[in-house]
Design an enzyme around this catalytic site. Sequence first.
Site, PDB file in Angstrom:
ATOM      1  N   LYS A  82      30.226  39.564  34.583  1.00 22.15           N
ATOM      2  CA  LYS A  82      29.769  38.622  35.589  1.00 22.15           C
ATOM      3  C   LYS A  82      31.017  38.028  36.202  1.00 22.15           C
ATOM      4  CE  LYS A  82      25.286  37.365  33.694  1.00 22.15           C
ATOM      5  NZ  LYS A  82      24.467  36.278  33.135  1.00 22.15           N
ATOM      6  N   GLU A  83      31.047  38.024  37.524  1.00 23.70           N
ATOM      7  CA  GLU A  83      32.199  37.442  38.205  1.00 23.70           C
ATOM      8  C   GLU A  83      31.725  36.373  39.182  1.00 23.70           C
ATOM      9  OE1 GLU A  83      33.345  40.662  41.589  1.00 23.70           O
ATOM     10  OE2 GLU A  83      33.907  41.210  39.562  1.00 23.70           O
ATOM     11  N   LYS A  89      39.867  36.416  49.277  1.00 22.41           N
ATOM     12  CA  LYS A  89      38.723  36.184  48.405  1.00 22.41           C
ATOM     13  C   LYS A  89      39.195  36.345  46.964  1.00 22.41           C
ATOM     14  CE  LYS A  89      33.934  37.750  47.858  1.00 22.41           C
ATOM     15  NZ  LYS A  89      32.962  38.703  48.408  1.00 22.41           N
ATOM     16  N   TYR A 121      29.552  45.726  31.380  1.00 21.25           N
ATOM     17  CA  TYR A 121      29.176  44.853  32.488  1.00 21.25           C
ATOM     18  C   TYR A 121      30.187  43.716  32.569  1.00 21.25           C
ATOM     19  CZ  TYR A 121      27.846  40.827  29.715  1.00 21.25           C
ATOM     20  OH  TYR A 121      27.891  39.726  28.897  1.00 21.25           O
TER      21      TYR A 121
END
Length: 165
Positions: free
Chosen positions: A70-71, A83, A68
Amino acid sequence: MKGSLCHDFETGLPAAEVWEMYRGLRISQVVPQLLPDIFKKAELVEGDGGVGTVLHLTFSHGVAPLEYQKEKFIKIDHENYVKEAIIVEGGLLDYGFQKYLMRIEIIGQTDKTSTIRSTIEYEVDDEKTGNTSFVSTSALACLAEAITEYIKTQKSAEQACEETA
């Protein structure tokens, strides 16, 4: 050690249409369906799709060595279609990376076509430079291709509905 990789994908679509998919949270909603071999799920941790938004991405089995990440969205430029997101937890940070930034730029070539430029910038501990082999634009390249096909399919379906109406 610092480094970067870049990948360009020609869309055959106007930049504004492609940006609509990348600009906020819409992309995270369709990614698991479009690329189930890479992304198991994408969950909103905080935010509304703007700068500061955090996503929790769970990778499918086989996307070694990642489980996994998290960004966090750190830049969203609606005028220039740019972006940027950085990994704030998990992912390659677990393998000695101090920084892992992903930048998506939608570059208008003409009114009818654009390029999705996917760039990765990273910093890795000097003792872990062997882990730079994990750095790849392949997931972003697959994403660019899948999003392009998704948009084209949606446009075809809309045109078919309009023609029958």
